[in-house]
Design a protein around this motif. Structure first.
Motif, short mmCIF file in Angstrom:
data_model
loop_
_atom_site.label_atom_id
_atom_site.label_comp_id
_atom_site.label_asym_id
_atom_site.label_seq_id
_atom_site.Cartn_x
_atom_site.Cartn_y
_atom_site.Cartn_z
N ASN D 168 41.69 38.50 46.18
CA ASN D 168 41.76 37.05 46.35
C ASN D 168 43.06 36.54 45.76
O ASN D 168 43.48 36.99 44.69
N GLY D 169 43.70 35.64 46.45
CA GLY D 169 44.94 35.05 45.94
C GLY D 169 46.19 35.85 46.28
O GLY D 169 47.30 35.40 45.99
N GLY D 218 37.58 32.63 47.22
CA GLY D 218 39.01 32.87 47.34
C GLY D 218 39.23 33.97 48.35
O GLY D 218 38.27 34.60 48.80
#
Lengths: 311, 311, 311, 311
Positions: D168-169, D218
């Protein structure tokens, strides 16, 4: 904007209950109104003042009402011996705005055009709609903020006054209401206490199921003058057997739903629409207990349900 | 089928109100119960006995609750001067079976296996579910057939008796109820009139919002013996602050929801589930007016709403 | 039961793909049908074969279609600089059974009365509906079990044959279909390969939006004999521009929706209903690629969407 | 506003297809893209690129998905001999914005603050949201305006590049995409034609059902630079196996969903979110036919469905 909005007038907010109030004339409900209402009870008879809800009832354009039964049955059997099963229903609807319902204080607003040319919608107590709106319910002024109503009710039978159902577009005036008071022996002074409920019978309710397709085309109802007159007496609720309490179409095409704006926005008075008042009228009773406990869906714009009278 | 179903016993139908009755113990409501209830009123205080409805509240597995606001606003502006706008809400839910709600007589059934090996589900008054079921609502025994309830209510505070909330699976027995009567000074005889309402406080209600995810995992509640005891007194409604009135899990795993079957199917007594009883208990009042007007959606299996007590 | 059901005949299950099959004639789809279909492509033009979905379109009695927009917008603004907002729509509908849609193999059934007098409903492959039904979707034979369809399609233009739209109740026979083959130069033999799709144009589709209120009152369509003829050629899908493929009302009032039962239940052939075939007919092309990927809602009884032809 | 919005830049409207265009890069679809796509077909194998829809799948906060089966069955039996019955499903959902779906051009917007301090939301082609919004669907830029997509598709397997699912990210940059081109032997120039579709595999899709509760917390995805790079190549659609195509959380917290704004609003490129790309990646094929026909609900903000690849 062209001219001032007569339905709101000047300085229509903050409300008399302060700028943070969310309950409006619901503040007039309390133990004293309950005890005063008790004095109305004579026979103990209960009369429902709402219609049942079914597919095929009148719906305002764009609105939906459906009931589907998930499965047959929805659950079970459980328990080798009890073989227990159960059934659910599933409803999809503009639930707070169908059939017999009470409007929340956040239901109606007035859009203002600012000097810059942009618009803002104001609702009760000067709240900006943009501040309280969410896609999943109103942050403020939802029907969940309304109290349980249990108070003295007065029926003004305008249909009875004329001896016939009123026509669409017929404006009920203060004078008509005074004639009802006279005819019904209620007197002209002190016939309503702050917190009481006023119910107006126009005759439109008798066409609810029989003329479902045209029921929302128009209706007899209150004009602004009548709403102003009633507002001075501080009722908690004004109800009627039409779909907007207001007369439709509006007398002044530039001022639409003036009773909505005047009663809800300026005075915090709740409107109870689509009521079933014929049985009550036939009882001959003009004074009674009016009881209604809104369905408290948080952030909803109104509540369906079954208001009732105790005679 | 293995052994007889103790929740129903023999000859559980037709009902005492005849084979065509759809109202059950609602028949016990009437002017006299209203007038008797009036005598309970002392202070005029009103206490709501239900929870509000919101996304995030407990839901029985498989059920849905959603509220969406069509548009912002839903209608308008209309009227060059009034610039009137209005807002609707749109709800999708197993409306009769979520949060605080009353079950219709058609909600619960008992599935029987016939000699041929096939099954049939029977509900109140021996109706075959297959005869009254439609995909769009029940033909009979929907909540729209229930009356307005306005009658004497009695709170039995079992949580108060033990001084602590009861645990999931705790069975409330007739003896517990008698101890509540004793403790609350209600006496052992004549404490309930036919048509009265009995509300049972278990303490589960205090976990409604705080333990939403686990709220339906289990609950303290009535066992069959307690339901049998109450049924002899002919209440119109038995309510509780748990989700089934019944204790969950069932004491006898072969007999699931026995209070549902015994009270609704055999005696036509309405169940009011998921009630909010803490405020009432804190008032110290054991006797009061119980008022509830079901939302009359035709063919629905139950009704949400806001029952209330008048003190 | 009176006489055998001609729509199903004897020994209609298990299916030719075995007793556990859930895909029916979808089994005829595969790389070879895809490659064969490619050969149909000439111009690369794509023609949608479905209608859009809107409030006001025809709905079978009892069904609902609504779209509501939560909020305005539904989300945001997020990000001090991007001030990003977004909009959602919210749909409530008998989604698998509205407008242009393909039926799942679990959609239609045949109810049998057993010697004991009780009933059981059988669906494709002899499945008992009671074994696969749940209140929240079908355990088996849902539209999610259907493959992606990409295969040769053949249009039989019966409206074109008669030079006018067919009337409600007009039964299309094998002879009519053969006349279409003749007229369209498709030949009488080998005009359809196993796995191909047959689309029937009746002219009813042209009335879809213009006669929404009466569109479901009746329709021209296939009779059982035509369905039997087509079934021998093993298409994957039979589609039409009417609402049931079948002629409505049924030729034999004792045998309702025989094409549904014969094609879906006996042969596992998918029906594509409410198609928009006029543009395709006007293209003059009788052979093309038919492509449709069902909306795979698990347990749904059908799928809306946009089938399309590649010319 | 603080600084210019880098996701939109200057002069982002009118679109290259004129100020009234509602189709954006859908204009790049046509017979030539279809014929070019044909050349990609080798084996005829079809691979679905979407997930099925079920209760329990990931949902963005506030959204609802429910399926209920009205009755059991929903209709019939009809016909004394055929005893025909049928089943419907009933779906309630933010249908255009759940699971695998394509966003309509009207889905995302940018709110601007005017000198007067008021706000206006702009969407594709500079349309004011207030001009096209209704409570019952978008007047313009709904998914019903999108074409049928049938065109060459290219998979860029970033998960494959790293040999592990991205976190995520994790921001995918142009350089990552170039490394994918290299690794997949697609070359750096001319690897994409105007109207083609680019699908980005991040690995997030593999967690769709297994991590439903956290799936929307996310995701890895494209950063603005990657979106700008792709936009220069004029794809019709950019898809990914995450929920927003964009990396979440945003790299620059002041610029949320920049790929949404840059691709949809500035370039009219459609986003296909929540795709299932693992089977396609495992096929080893980087070039294929991408086919998707949106569900044309008028005014909807997006479309669910089953995009598919033809190998």
């Amino acid at each position: 904007m062209t001219r001032p909005n007569p339905a709101l007038g000047e300085g229509w907010f903050p409300s008399r209950w302060g700028p943070n109030d969310e309950q409006g004339a619901g503040n007039l409900q309390g133990p004293e109104t309950v005890l005063r209402a008790q004095a109305m009870i004579r026979t103990g008879e209960i009369i429902p003042l709402g219609f049942p809800y079914r597919v095929g009832m009148p719906l305002s354009p764009g609105r939906t009402f459906g009931i589907k039964m998930p499965g047959g049955p929805s659950g079970g059997p459980e328990g080798a011996v009890s073989q227990t099963v159960w059934n659910d229903d599933f409803v999809v609807a503009e639930l707070g705005q169908i059939g017999t319902h009470m409007d929340a204080l956040g239901h109606v607003g007035h859009q203002i055009r600012l000097p810059c040319g942009h618009c803002e919608t104001l609702v009760y107590n000067g709240n900006k709609l943009s501040d309280i709106w969410t896609p999943y319910g109103l942050r403020k002024l939802g029907i969940d903020k309304a109290p349980v109503f249990y108070t003295r009710g007065v029926l003004l039978d305008v249909e009875g006054l004329f001896g016939t159902p009123l026509e669409n577009g017929f404006e009920i005036t203060p004078d008509h209401l005074r004639q009802c008071l006279e005819r019904q022996g209620l007197g002209q002074e002190g016939w309503l206490n702050p917190g009481d409920v006023v119910l107006i019978r126009t005759g439109h309710g008798a066409r609810f199921f029989s003329h479902a397709d045209s029921w929302y085309d128009g209706a007899p109802g209150l004009g602004l003058a009548a709403a102003e007159y009633l507002a001075t007496l501080q009722p908690s609720v004004v109800g009627a057997d039409n779909f907007a309490v207001d007369v439709i179409p509006a007398v002044d095409p530039e001022v639409v739903l003036p009773c909505h704006q005047h009663l809800i926005m300026r005075h915090g008075i709740y409107l109870h629409e689509g009521m079933k008042l014929d049985d009550l009228a036939q009882s001959g009773r003009s004074e009674f207990v009016y009881a209604f406990a809104p369905l408290r869906i948080e952030g909803a714009t109104g509540s369906p349900g079954t208001p009732f009278a105790i005679l």
